[in-house]
Design an enzyme around this catalytic site. Structure first.
Site, short mmCIF file in Angstrom:
data_model
loop_
_atom_site.label_atom_id
_atom_site.label_comp_id
_atom_site.label_asym_id
_atom_site.label_seq_id
_atom_site.Cartn_x
_atom_site.Cartn_y
_atom_site.Cartn_z
CB SER A 53 41.18 27.06 66.45
OG SER A 53 40.19 27.26 65.88
CD GLU A 123 40.21 25.91 56.47
OE1 GLU A 123 40.56 25.01 55.70
OE2 GLU A 123 40.21 25.61 57.78
CD GLU A 190 43.77 31.42 58.36
OE1 GLU A 190 44.57 31.10 59.61
OE2 GLU A 190 42.92 31.04 58.60
#
Length: 272
Positions: A53, A123, A190
Site C-alpha cells: 500500500s 496474496e 480482506e
C-alpha cells in the site's frame, strides 16, 4: 476462553499463535518509514506491516502493482531500524513471486537479508501454493492473504466485497486450511463477509487478521494513513478514523506560511 493480556517484550510468530490461543486480539498497522514506525512501535502495536500500500499512500499510484521489490526493501529497512518490539511483516510485491517458486524464494531472501525483516506476506491461495512452500522450506515465515487481494485488482475489476457467493466462500475456507497446513503462521482476510471470516478463524489454529472482515477474527489491520486521517478521500465502511490529521496538518502548514510571510516567524526568542 481467557482474555488476560500477557506482556510480551518482543513479538514473534509464535507469540501471535499464543495470543490467539489465549483469546487476546492482535493489533496490526502499516508503516513505511523510520519516524512513523518508531511511533507505532512505541505505542504498543503487535505487528507492523510494511505493505505494498506504500504504492498508494507514499508514491501516489492508483494501485499496488507498480511498487518494486527494491522499493519494498527500502521501506522495510527504514521500518526495521525503528522497531524494538513489533513483528515486522513485509509484502512481496506484485511480480516478485507469481511466476515461479524459484523467483519467489529469491525475492523473499532479498527482503529478509537486505532489510532485516521478520517475515513476508503473500496474496493468494492454491495458485501460489508451491511458491509459499519453497519460501517456508527456506525457513522464512509467511503470512497469507485471502479475500480481496489488491494485486489482482485487474482480474476482479473492482474492490468490492469478496466471497459473498457460496462457491467462492467454500474455496476461501479451503485455501485458509491449506495455508495453515503447509505452514503459514497467520492469514489476513480482506473485505469479506463477517460471518465467513469468523468461520475461517474458527476453522484454523493460526491467527486470522481482518481488514473489513468483522470482529469475529483474531486481530485487525488498517493502513496508518487511513486511520490517522492523513488520507481523506478513502471512506470504506470498515475504516475508523482515530484522528483527522489532514485538516490539522493543513491548518498548521497554512499558519506557518502566514507567519513566515508576515515576518512573525522567527521571533526574537527563536533566533540566535
Amino acid at each position: 476462553m481467557s482474555t488476560a493480556k500477557k506482556e510480551y517484550k518482543r513479538i514473534t510468530v509464535k507469540t501471535l499463535v499464543d495470543m490467539k490461543a489465549n483469546g487476546e486480539k492482535i493489533s496490526m498497522l502499516t508503516a513505511y518509514d523510520y519516524s512513523m514506525a518508531k511511533i507505532v512501535d512505541s505505542a504498543g502495536i503487535d505487528v507492523i506491516l510494511v505493505g505494498d500500500s506504500a504504492s498508494n499512500v507514499m508514491a501516489g499510484h492508483e494501485t499496488t502493482l507498480p511498487i518494486t521489490l527494491d522499493q519494498m526493501i527500502y521501506h522495510a529497512s527504514s521500518v526495521i531500524r525503528a522497531v524494538d518490539r513489533a513483528l515486522v511483516v513485509v509484502d512481496l510485491p506484485f511480480g516478485s513471486y507469481q511466476s515461479d517458486p524459484k523467483e519467489a524464494l529469491r525475492s523473499a531472501i532479498r527482503i529478509m537479508k537486505e532489510s532485516g525483516a521478520h517475515s513476508v506476506k503473500m496474496e493468494g491461495g492454491k495458485e501460489i501454493k508451491e511458491s509459499i512452500k519453497r519460501i517456508l522450506n527456506a525457513g522464512i515465515p509467511v503470512m497469507g492473504h485471502l479475500g480481496l487481494t489488491p494485486q489482482s485488482i485487474y482480474k476482479f475489476g473492482t474492490y468490492t466485497v469478496r466471497a459473498k457467493e457460496e462457491q467462492e466462500a467454500e474455496d476461501l475456507i479451503e485455501d485458509a486450511k491449506m495455508l495453515e497446513r503447509i505452514g503459514c503462521f497467520a492469514i489476513v482476510l480482506e473485505k469479506i463477509p463477517a460471518k465467513l471470516a469468523k468461520q475461517v478463524a474458527e476453522s484454523v489454529s493460526i491467527p486470522v487478521i481482518g481488514i473489513g472482515a468483522g470482529n469475529g477474527v483474531d486481530g485487525q489491520v488498517l493502513v496508518i494513513h487511513d486511520m490517522l486521517g492523513i488520507t481523506h478521500e478513502f471512506n470504506p465502511r470498515f475504516l475508523r478514523r482515530y484522528m483527522n490529521l489532514y485538516e490539522e496538518m493543513t491548518s498548521a502548514i497554512s499558519q506557518y506560511v502566514t507567519d513566515v510571510k508576515s515576518r512573525d516567524f522567527p521571533n526574537d526568542n527563536e533566533q540566535y
